[in-house]
Design a protein around this motif. Structure first.
Motif, PDB file in Angstrom:
ATOM      1  N   THR B  27       0.746  -1.117  -0.092  1.00  0.00           N
ATOM      2  CA  THR B  27       0.073  -0.017  -0.042  1.00  0.00           C
ATOM      3  C   THR B  27       0.750   1.241   0.063  1.00  0.00           C
ATOM      4  O   THR B  27       1.602   1.507   0.883  1.00  0.00           O
ATOM      5  N   PRO B  28       0.781   2.198  -1.208  1.00  0.00           N
ATOM      6  CA  PRO B  28       1.562   3.238  -1.170  1.00  0.00           C
ATOM      7  C   PRO B  28       1.078   4.379  -0.228  1.00  0.00           C
ATOM      8  O   PRO B  28      -0.166   4.341   0.273  1.00  0.00           O
ATOM      9  N   ARG B  29       2.015   5.171   0.148  1.00  0.00           N
ATOM     10  CA  ARG B  29       1.610   6.463   0.885  1.00  0.00           C
ATOM     11  C   ARG B  29       1.732   7.618   0.177  1.00  0.00           C
ATOM     12  O   ARG B  29       2.323   7.558  -0.734  1.00  0.00           O
ATOM     13  N   ASN B  30       0.960   8.737   0.603  1.00  0.00           N
ATOM     14  CA  ASN B  30       1.111   9.989  -0.008  1.00  0.00           C
ATOM     15  C   ASN B  30       2.315  10.506   0.102  1.00  0.00           C
ATOM     16  O   ASN B  30       2.812  10.563   1.501  1.00  0.00           O
ATOM     17  N   HIS B  31       2.949  11.531  -0.721  1.00  0.00           N
ATOM     18  CA  HIS B  31       3.893  12.449  -0.328  1.00  0.00           C
ATOM     19  C   HIS B  31       3.928  13.426  -1.634  1.00  0.00           C
ATOM     20  O   HIS B  31       3.146  13.265  -2.482  1.00  0.00           O
ATOM     21  N   GLU B  32       4.863  14.278  -1.660  1.00  0.00           N
ATOM     22  CA  GLU B  32       5.005  15.411  -2.573  1.00  0.00           C
ATOM     23  C   GLU B  32       5.178  14.555  -3.978  1.00  0.00           C
ATOM     24  O   GLU B  32       6.015  13.740  -4.103  1.00  0.00           O
ATOM     25  N   GLY B  33       4.237  14.720  -4.889  1.00  0.00           N
ATOM     26  CA  GLY B  33       4.546  14.269  -6.207  1.00  0.00           C
ATOM     27  C   GLY B  33       3.749  12.682  -6.386  1.00  0.00           C
ATOM     28  O   GLY B  33       3.805  12.106  -7.384  1.00  0.00           O
ATOM     29  N   GLN B  34       3.160  12.475  -5.241  1.00  0.00           N
ATOM     30  CA  GLN B  34       2.337  11.083  -5.181  1.00  0.00           C
ATOM     31  C   GLN B  34       1.119  11.370  -4.313  1.00  0.00           C
ATOM     32  O   GLN B  34       1.477  11.417  -3.136  1.00  0.00           O
ATOM     33  N   ILE B  88      13.485  14.207  -6.648  1.00  0.00           N
ATOM     34  CA  ILE B  88      13.515  14.658  -5.020  1.00  0.00           C
ATOM     35  C   ILE B  88      12.273  14.256  -4.468  1.00  0.00           C
ATOM     36  O   ILE B  88      11.183  14.408  -4.871  1.00  0.00           O
ATOM     37  N   VAL B  89      12.661  13.651  -3.182  1.00  0.00           N
ATOM     38  CA  VAL B  89      11.505  12.924  -2.521  1.00  0.00           C
ATOM     39  C   VAL B  89      11.327  13.520  -1.025  1.00  0.00           C
ATOM     40  O   VAL B  89      12.151  13.952  -0.453  1.00  0.00           O
ATOM     41  N   ARG B  90      10.190  14.322  -1.068  1.00  0.00           N
ATOM     42  CA  ARG B  90       9.796  14.965  -0.021  1.00  0.00           C
ATOM     43  C   ARG B  90       8.299  14.801   0.460  1.00  0.00           C
ATOM     44  O   ARG B  90       7.508  14.171  -0.266  1.00  0.00           O
ATOM     45  N   GLY B  91       8.099  14.969   1.958  1.00  0.00           N
ATOM     46  CA  GLY B  91       6.648  14.829   2.462  1.00  0.00           C
ATOM     47  C   GLY B  91       6.691  13.354   2.788  1.00  0.00           C
ATOM     48  O   GLY B  91       5.523  12.894   3.114  1.00  0.00           O
ATOM     49  N   THR B  92       7.629  12.563   2.890  1.00  0.00           N
ATOM     50  CA  THR B  92       7.454  11.150   3.156  1.00  0.00           C
ATOM     51  C   THR B  92       7.343  11.055   4.534  1.00  0.00           C
ATOM     52  O   THR B  92       7.967  11.733   5.428  1.00  0.00           O
ATOM     53  N   VAL B  93       6.953   9.951   5.065  1.00  0.00           N
ATOM     54  CA  VAL B  93       6.925   9.381   6.645  1.00  0.00           C
ATOM     55  C   VAL B  93       8.547   8.917   6.870  1.00  0.00           C
ATOM     56  O   VAL B  93       8.758   8.159   6.316  1.00  0.00           O
ATOM     57  N   GLU B  94       8.927   9.639   7.724  1.00  0.00           N
ATOM     58  CA  GLU B  94      10.417   9.314   7.978  1.00  0.00           C
ATOM     59  C   GLU B  94      10.464   8.677   9.652  1.00  0.00           C
ATOM     60  O   GLU B  94      10.131   9.695  10.501  1.00  0.00           O
ATOM     61  N   ARG B  95      10.827   7.586   9.947  1.00  0.00           N
ATOM     62  CA  ARG B  95      10.904   7.245  11.424  1.00  0.00           C
ATOM     63  C   ARG B  95      12.467   7.441  11.994  1.00  0.00           C
ATOM     64  O   ARG B  95      12.540   6.992  13.006  1.00  0.00           O
ATOM     65  N   PHE B  96      13.033   7.460  10.867  1.00  0.00           N
ATOM     66  CA  PHE B  96      14.691   7.301  11.339  1.00  0.00           C
ATOM     67  C   PHE B  96      15.355   8.746  10.782  1.00  0.00           C
ATOM     68  O   PHE B  96      15.353   9.290   9.616  1.00  0.00           O
ATOM     69  N   ALA B  97      16.521   9.307  11.507  1.00  0.00           N
ATOM     70  CA  ALA B  97      17.445  10.106  10.893  1.00  0.00           C
ATOM     71  C   ALA B  97      18.135   9.452   9.628  1.00  0.00           C
ATOM     72  O   ALA B  97      18.129   8.148   9.593  1.00  0.00           O
TER      73      ALA B  97
END
Lengths: 469, 268
Positions: B27-34, B88-97
């Motif tokens: 299941t994909p998630r939303n982010h900038e460009g998606q 360029i990948v932005r607005g993704t869910v990030e759980r780690f540095a």
């Protein structure tokens, strides 16, 4: 050199006065007879261990020494407080590392030591565990240098073993040497199984009933500690299961029984993280339970110890334990750490390479005394070989000075002679309290002058007597 | 671009399986460009899909089915609105540095050959990380053959690099291993790619890599195609390697063999 009976000189220390007298009185043939009787009893019980890489001796009896190791009440009190403090700090540290990571932000533990560490489990990130306890059962290896100095040699926060020897050794000693027990007030260890079961029940998930179903998960009969697994399951009165006996449905773990499926609340697992769940960790693991991690993440089952606790007992992390204790508890550590050079740091590596012949060098993830160099005992060729190994992968090693471990009187071929010992007490952390049965596993290096107490390398065990007052 | 994704895995068990359990990362998630317009997963057997999020923020579903089971299909049908963000990948869910993604695995670990390949790129491209990564992308595209037959897959990055060929999965593992050896955090992406002639192109899941660039954040690189992912890519899951981002990890109970047939269509 510090002997626990004779101190540094020749005066018998008070705790050993009765034992020393008894040893002087007892006839050698009586002692020898009891010795053989003890061995016979161990053989009958079938307490054996497998030695890795030794196909000739698949199952071997671990040598037992009949002379007890004695710890005075006051000494134990110091140890007990130190152990409790250390394990409390370990639990706080693991919670932090998988949570807010304050200690990394504070720069006290280097980020890459955690993030690049194979025993760090990203899967545990943000995972809640009941009552914030990750290490329910810890085995902390302690060595003694003199009357007042105890060092922690190693923390075991994954699946520490050896407690069955603590229990068996006591049982055999009670049977064979009642007259010696009558001279001392020895604190009991027999309640360990009850304390362990209470600890495990106290961390059951909220979904469990007031009588949680606790099981012991073993990798099976080929594991070197299988005897202990079956022994403990029996003493605790819980089911001994293998991965194939468990099944996960809708994020709940069940045990297959003749009456159908029975819900499992707490798993005392004696299987490594890597093998726990083939859908999350090693896909080729046939020992684990597919879907277990989903159930764990859903909070329907407690794993003891938690997943990812290796990040606390890694030998490189060990060197930061004094800072870890201060950071979380705001207290000075009661138990000392052995000074440790981290070969991952350039200056430390340079020092270690210059002093190989006087240091002990260990692999960060090694255990059982394998893969280490004991500089003072090694010949030139093995030092050269080790130097190359160390240079090619410095991150994988730490170094420590060779410690003059304390000795205890031990029955050996030439009579009664001092041999080096260590101690592994077991610390149980439950919902409301920490329980430490007074005693632990004393391991003894039977070879004269040897400092290696590991059972796989010719070490034996002794009963450990903690005195009441 | 509006992309329609259809993906069906059909498992056949002989003799029938006593039970099946699977973890889906489908299941994909939303982010900038998606933007996920609609998305559904259907399992042919009666099963409850328990939704979770994994360590890296991917949406997962777990289900178990009791046997006997001769056949099982897991079907994904969805639509995603995409925009080209030049990788360029932005607005993704990030759980780690990002630094966590310097972590090697058995699949991505660079051997001496990959390390020296990466050093060569550093010498040629200079100190700029983005330039190094683009050079890495170009060189891999030039020197490696992209294959699509699963049977041609390699066991790990080192093996694929030695063979000079691999699946998009293998090329991504090489990219990640090489980036790590340059000190650049990099990770694996599992998803879908809409080829130009989508109707006739062989159907398969697609994989690429993302690397963390100072001041820019995560940037995606598709070593199988030699360019940065565009609006023809649907990003579904990330991980340290293909195992961690796997669309499906499952286990069947009971003895016997199983076959898997995968049907994937990605079109406009």
């Amino acid at each position: 050199m510090f002997d626990e009976m004779r101190g540094s000189g020749d005066a018998v220390r008070p705790a050993y006065a009765e034992l020393s007298q008894w040893l002087a009185e007892v006839k050698p043939d009586v002692l020898d007879f009891r010795r053989r009787e003890a061995e016979l009893l161990f053989r009958r019980i079938g307490i054996t261990f497998a030695v890795y890489g030794d196909p000739e001796a698949q199952e071997r009896l671990i040598p037992f020494d009949v002379i007890p190791r004695i710890i005075a009440a006051k000494e134990w009190e110091t140890l007990r407080r130190g152990l409790e403090q250390r394990v409390k700090a370990i639990n706080a540290y693991i919670k932090d590392v998988y949570g807010r990571r304050e200690i990394l932000k504070a720069g006290l533990v280097p980020e890459d030591l955690v993030f690049q560490n194979p025993v760090f489990r990203p899967e545990m990130n943000g995972q809640k565990v009941p009552h914030d306890i990750y290490v329910h059962i810890a085995g902390i290896d302690i060595v003694r240098l003199d009357a007042d100095t105890f060092y922690v040699l190693e923390d075991n926060a994954r699946t520490p073993s050896g407690v069955s020897y603590m229990l068996e050794n006591r049982e055999i000693m009670l049977r064979l040497f009642p007259e010696l027990f009558s001279r001392y007030r020895v604190a009991p260890v027999e309640n360990y199984p009850d304390e362990l079961l209470e600890t495990l029940k106290s961390v059951a998930p909220p979904s469990a009933s007031s009588e949680p179903n606790v099981v012991l998960l073993t990798p099976g009969v080929y594991n070197s500690a299988y005897y202990e697994h079956s022994f403990l399951a029996d003493k605790l009165g819980i089911e001994l299961v293998e991965g194939r006996d468990l099944v996960v449905k809708s994020d709940v773990v069940y045990m297959r029984t003749t009456e159908g499926l029975k819900r499992v609340d707490v798993i005392y697992r004696r299987i490594d993280d890597d093998f726990l769940d083939p859908l999350v960790f090693r896909p080729d693991s046939g020992l684990g339970v597919p879907g277990l991690m989903s159930a764990y993440q859903a909070g329907s089952v407690t794993l003891a110890n938690a997943v990812g606790t290796g990040i606390a007992d890694d030998k490189a992390v060990y060197s930061y334990m004094p800072e870890i204790v201060k950071f979380y508890l705001g207290e000075e550590p009661l138990l000392k750490n052995v000074p440790t050079w981290r070969c991952r740091e350039d200056e430390h590596l340079a020092y270690v390479l210059d002093h190989l012949e006087e240091l002990v060098v260990k692999e960060v993830h090694g255990s059982g005394g394998y893969g280490m160099l004991i500089g003072p005992k090694a010949d030139k060729a093995s030092i050269a070989a080790f130097r190359a190994k160390l240079k090619s992968d410095p991150k994988n090693f730490i170094a420590q000075p060779t410690l003059a471990l304390s000795t205890c009187p031990t029955c050996v071929d030439e009579g009664i002679a001092p041999r080096h010992v260590d101690l592994r007490p077991f610390v149980l952390s439950g919902r409301t309290r920490t329980r430490i049965v007074p005693g632990g596993l004393t391991r003894v290096a039977l070879k004269k002058g040897s400092l290696v107490v590991n059972s796989s390398q010719g070490g034996g065990t002794k009963d450990t007597w903690v005195l009441d007052n | 671009m509006r992309l329609r994704v259809f993906h069906r895995n059909t498992y056949r068990y002989d003799p029938p399986a006593a039970g099946v359990i699977q973890v889906l990362r489908l299941t994909p998630r939303n982010h900038e460009g998606q933007y996920v317009v609609r998305w559904r997963i259907d399992v042919s057997a009666d099963a409850r899909l328990a939704a979770h999020e994994d360590a890296f923020g991917n949406l997962t579903h777990v289900f178990s089915v009791d046997g006997p089971l001769r056949e099982l299909s897991v079907e994904v049908d969805g639509e995603v609105e995409t925009q080209n963000t030049n990788g360029i990948v932005r607005g993704t869910v990030e759980r780690f540095a990002p630094s966590l993604f310097l972590r090697d695995t058995a699949l991505t670990r660079a051997d001496a050959a990959i390390r020296s390949f990466a050093q060569g790129i550093r010498s040629a491209a200079g100190g700029d990380v983005l330039a190094q990564l683009h050079a890495l992308l170009d060189r891999l595209y030039e020197e490696m053959t992209h294959v699509t037959d699963e049977a041609d897959g390699a066991a790990n990055a080192a093996e694929a690099f030695a063979r000079k060929r691999g699946l998009s999965r293998d090329l991504s593992h090489i990219f990640i291993g090489a980036a790590h050896s340059l000190g650049v955090p990099a990770r694996y992406v599992a998803g879908y790619h809409c080829a130009d002639e989508a109707a006739t192109a062989p159907a398969a899941g697609h994989a690429w890599a993302e690397a963390s660039v100072p001041d820019l954040g995560w940037v995606a690189f598709d070593p199988a195609h030699g360019f940065c992912p565009t609006d023809a890519h649907v990003r579904v899951a990330i991980g340290l390697d293909s195992l961690g981002a796997a669309p499906v990890r499952g286990m069947r109970y009971g003895p016997g063999a199983e076959t898997l047939e995968i049907a994937i269509k990605v079109g406009q």
